[in-house]
Write an enzyme that holds these catalytic residues in place. Structure first.
Site, PDB file in Angstrom:
ATOM      1  N   VAL A  76       0.938  -1.168  -0.035  1.00 40.60           N
ATOM      2  CA  VAL A  76       0.124  -0.358  -0.046  1.00 40.60           C
ATOM      3  C   VAL A  76       0.881   1.200   0.075  1.00 40.60           C
ATOM      4  O   VAL A  76       0.962   1.591  -0.741  1.00 40.60           O
ATOM      5  CB  VAL A  76      -1.014   0.176   1.221  1.00 40.60           C
ATOM      6  CG1 VAL A  76      -1.350   1.960   1.884  1.00 40.60           C
ATOM      7  CG2 VAL A  76      -2.409  -0.986   1.303  1.00 40.60           C
ATOM      8  N   ARG A  94      10.556  -0.741   8.119  1.00 41.27           N
ATOM      9  CA  ARG A  94      11.387  -1.118   8.750  1.00 41.27           C
ATOM     10  C   ARG A  94      12.809  -1.930   8.338  1.00 41.27           C
ATOM     11  O   ARG A  94      13.850  -1.261   8.541  1.00 41.27           O
ATOM     12  CB  ARG A  94      11.058  -2.706   9.003  1.00 41.27           C
ATOM     13  CG  ARG A  94      10.748  -3.279  10.996  1.00 41.27           C
ATOM     14  CD  ARG A  94      10.416  -4.165  10.929  1.00 41.27           C
ATOM     15  NE  ARG A  94       8.972  -4.338  10.067  1.00 41.27           N
ATOM     16  CZ  ARG A  94       7.602  -5.280   9.783  1.00 41.27           C
ATOM     17  NH1 ARG A  94       7.960  -6.133  11.351  1.00 41.27           N
ATOM     18  NH2 ARG A  94       8.257  -5.726   9.061  1.00 41.27           N
ATOM     19  N   ASP A 122     -11.910  -8.847  10.811  1.00 41.75           N
ATOM     20  CA  ASP A 122     -11.366  -7.894   9.741  1.00 41.75           C
ATOM     21  C   ASP A 122     -13.074  -6.890   9.266  1.00 41.75           C
ATOM     22  O   ASP A 122     -12.749  -5.751   9.260  1.00 41.75           O
ATOM     23  CB  ASP A 122     -11.169  -8.102   8.317  1.00 41.75           C
ATOM     24  CG  ASP A 122     -10.406  -7.183   7.784  1.00 41.75           C
ATOM     25  OD1 ASP A 122      -9.380  -6.606   7.621  1.00 41.75           O
ATOM     26  OD2 ASP A 122     -11.285  -7.276   6.279  1.00 41.75           O
ATOM     27  N   LYS A 180     -13.925  -2.995  10.543  1.00 40.48           N
ATOM     28  CA  LYS A 180     -14.670  -1.997   9.358  1.00 40.48           C
ATOM     29  C   LYS A 180     -16.277  -1.455   9.538  1.00 40.48           C
ATOM     30  O   LYS A 180     -16.436  -0.245  10.385  1.00 40.48           O
ATOM     31  CB  LYS A 180     -14.407  -2.979   7.707  1.00 40.48           C
ATOM     32  CG  LYS A 180     -12.703  -2.914   7.474  1.00 40.48           C
ATOM     33  CD  LYS A 180     -13.836  -3.561   6.138  1.00 40.48           C
ATOM     34  CE  LYS A 180     -12.043  -4.472   5.842  1.00 40.48           C
ATOM     35  NZ  LYS A 180     -11.798  -5.335   4.812  1.00 40.48           N
TER      36      LYS A 180
END
Lengths: 435, 435
Positions: free
Chosen positions: B15, B46, B203, B207
């Site tokens: 993303v 990272r 998940d 949302k």
């Protein structure tokens, strides 16, 4: 809480009355969401005496809309009068000239004069908003202007007229023909006594021109929308489409054509074949839906009620909440002066599969004549269905689906067949929407 | 043109990389639409050494995300690190504390800490935006917060997890069972090695909690979402549903329950039967869709790609454009302090039709036992299908659809049958979504 946002409402038909009712019924919630109350100060309509079912007694009545636009105690003028020109346009110009924000549901006025009004609003530093002008309650102006703003939009299309869609989906369900379905829709109040704007695609063209401008950042160009209505679609076409895996919809579509010297704008409203697996195939009745294809987001679909007092009022008041929250950005996705004037595209560049239906006399050689014209125009046929026997008029229907190819070839084939004694009626051409 | 909006991006997975690519590819268009350029100043991830396929050389690299949040040359921090707590939350808190706007795609963090972060952003007078946290590229946070803002929302529901929907719609098309379909999805990269978050509905619950808060103006309450996954749905259930005119979808839904003393919040994620004529029935593969029912607008549908780098980047950058345009309103539909804490509703109040599937031993009296329990619990049966013969395990499936009734009666019937020697597996209960 901040000062109230003070509203003047012009036009108290079903939509205007719906806006008043919404502002009253949801008042406390609206104030919380907008951060300030939305307060009607003045109203105006042609006839004060009509019983409208809402309490207007606490609002000033203005017989003169021009005077209303000049009131010092008004922040926003809500134009619900209708009509591309005349009193609506005069009111809009006056309101903006007096520094008022303008909210309107008037698709014809925005399609014709949106550029001028947007420039005026930007110069005056005030808002011009027209969510209700496109697809009723569906927040698609916002969806394109803001929600999909990160994308280069490649195409935007949809079902933008509820009356035409009601007629087509009713024909689909009942098997009835166009004329009787229209008559029934008129009796039920789903179609106007004069249904021209709806069934000939003009209403959809108004909305399409607005969507295209927002999606592409191109200058509004209603005049270049190629428009064809649904009155020539027969029950037999809908049956053939069904057999082939399609439904018929009045599709309004806009895309940028890169086939010429520079980019050009292709805007079309016409009946199309839509694959049953496509989201638009499931849009039935008076529902509207808009598909936008973006270069990062892919395909987005917005669907909902395209008309009616409640949905339209919902869109009008969403604009008012935006203004109350301080959003008075440019009316289109970019400043009006930055909207690019694009030439109208040559519709012949558009490629895809096409459905053609010929009404022909029942005699030998007709199929050979049609297929020869297709060959000579370089149109490749994927499938062809000839109805078994002639109907009462001695007429046989021949329907075919072409392979992918440019519309220019289709037009050429029809030119070759023009004037042929074999044809009993002008052929019906319907583009097939890609899945 | 105004000063550039200066961005720091934390997290450079698919993303994050997609956001960088979008900002580069669409740069000129974005600047025109936003009224100012969107300029990446600094990035952090990272591992600096990973090859990401985008040019990062012109941006400052920060190993320390905390330092990035404090940079004086940054206006907006884009958090794409992920995880409800840990580095993402620390970064978010720091960014807001330094007066930066925060844009995030992190559904878990917003579901758990959205209220705290919204309060902090409002106190700091800066923006917190999370369009990408719900349903990927679909502008549904904006659609509810702004587009449908004029409406009292009565219910909001949808297909919010692409992996689960991919599995269910693939089972539907192939007739295969859950385990093999999941395995195939994992091989194709559509499901994670550990698919728990997706297939158990967690998940989708993240949302849903966010959508409910925006739709109802209620305080975020992830903990009270009742969550059931799709792993117990069998190929036989999907076949039965098909016979009865339904498809199976993992539906996340939220509504206000008025059956108790005061309003309560019902939030559920669970497999449901969806009528084939309902828009959600046509949502296949990894697509997401959200339906909102408003008191004026009626039913609105938003549909599109629910995940993926392109769609998610589209939503992240839409938030950035909003901020560039000056929209830094409250993160939810009302100020965080005004979000109403609602108690969790008793799921038993929910009424509707229900599908029940029993796995039973193939011996006399079993049907009588089940139907007696239904009768004693006041559950009225509309239709019942018993599979003709036992499968290899000596097991027979009995599926039924009830008439409209409260879930409490269904629960009671199942209690009456609990421990019965006739049942070879716990019954599967699926609510039926109204058309």
């Amino acid at each position: 809480m901040a000062d109230p946002l003070r509203l003047a409402i012009a036009g108290l038909g079903t939509v205007g009355t719906g806006v008043v009712r919404l502002l009253q019924e949801n008042a406390a919630m609206l104030a919380e969401r907008a951060g300030r109350s939305l307060e009607i100060v003045a109203v105006s309509a042609r006839d004060r005496m009509v019983e409208r079912g809402v309490d207007l007694s606490r609002f000033a009545w203005e017989d003169d809309m021009t005077a209303m636009a000049a009131r010092g105690d008004v922040d926003v003028v809500v134009e619900l009068v209708g009509g591309a020109d005349g009193p609506a346009l005069t009111l809009a110009r006056n309101a903006i000239a007096h520094g008022k924000a303008l909210v309107t549901a008037n698709k014809a006025m925005i399609a014709h004069h949106g550029l001028e009004l947007a420039q005026a609003a930007e110069t005056a530093g005030t808002a011009l908003k027209f969510e209700a002008a496109v697809a009723g309650g569906i927040p698609v102006v916002k969806g394109l202007r803001e929600g999909a703003a990160a994308n280069r939009i490649e195409t935007v299309y949809g079902v933008l007229n509820g009356t035409a869609n009601y007629i087509l989906s009713t024909m689909e369900a009942s098997g009835a023909d166009f004329a009787s379905t229209l008559g029934e829709a008129q009796r039920l109040g789903y179609a106007e006594a004069d249904p021209t704007f709806d069934i000939e695609g003009i209403d959809a063209a108004h909305k399409l021109a607005i969507l295209a401008s927002i999606a592409f950042g191109s200058r509004l160009d209603f005049a270049s929308v190629a428009c064809e209505g649904i009155s020539r679609v027969r029950a037999a076409d809908i049956r053939q489409a069904d057999t082939l895996g399609y439904v018929v919809r009045l599709v309004a579509s806009a895309e940028i054509d890169h086939a010429g010297e520079g980019p050009a704008l292709l805007q079309q409203v016409r009946p199309c074949l839509v694959p049953k697996s496509h989201p638009l195939a499931h849009v039935t009745g008076a529902t509207n839906a808009v598909v936008a294809q973006g270069n990062f987001v892919g395909r987005l679909l917005f669907q909902g009620a395209g008309a009616g007092d409640g949905p339209t009022a919902s869109a009008v008041v969403a604009d008012l909440i935006d203004i109350a929250r301080g959003d008075i950005g440019t009316p289109f996705s970019v400043p009006a002066a930055a909207l690019v004037p694009l030439p109208a595209a040559d519709a012949g560049h558009h490629t895809g599969q096409t459905y053609l239906r010929f009404s022909v006399t029942d005699r030998p050689g007709v199929l050979a004549e049609i297929t020869a014209a297709m060959r000579d125009a370089d149109v490749s046929i994927e499938s062809l269905i000839q109805q078994g026997r002639a109907n009462d008029g001695g007429e046989v229907l021949v329907a075919m689906v072409t392979h992918d190819g440019p519309q220019s070839c289709i037009a050429h084939a029809l030119e070759l067949l023009a004037g042929s004694a074999s044809l009993t009626a002008p052929p019906l051409v319907m583009q097939i929407i890609e899945d």
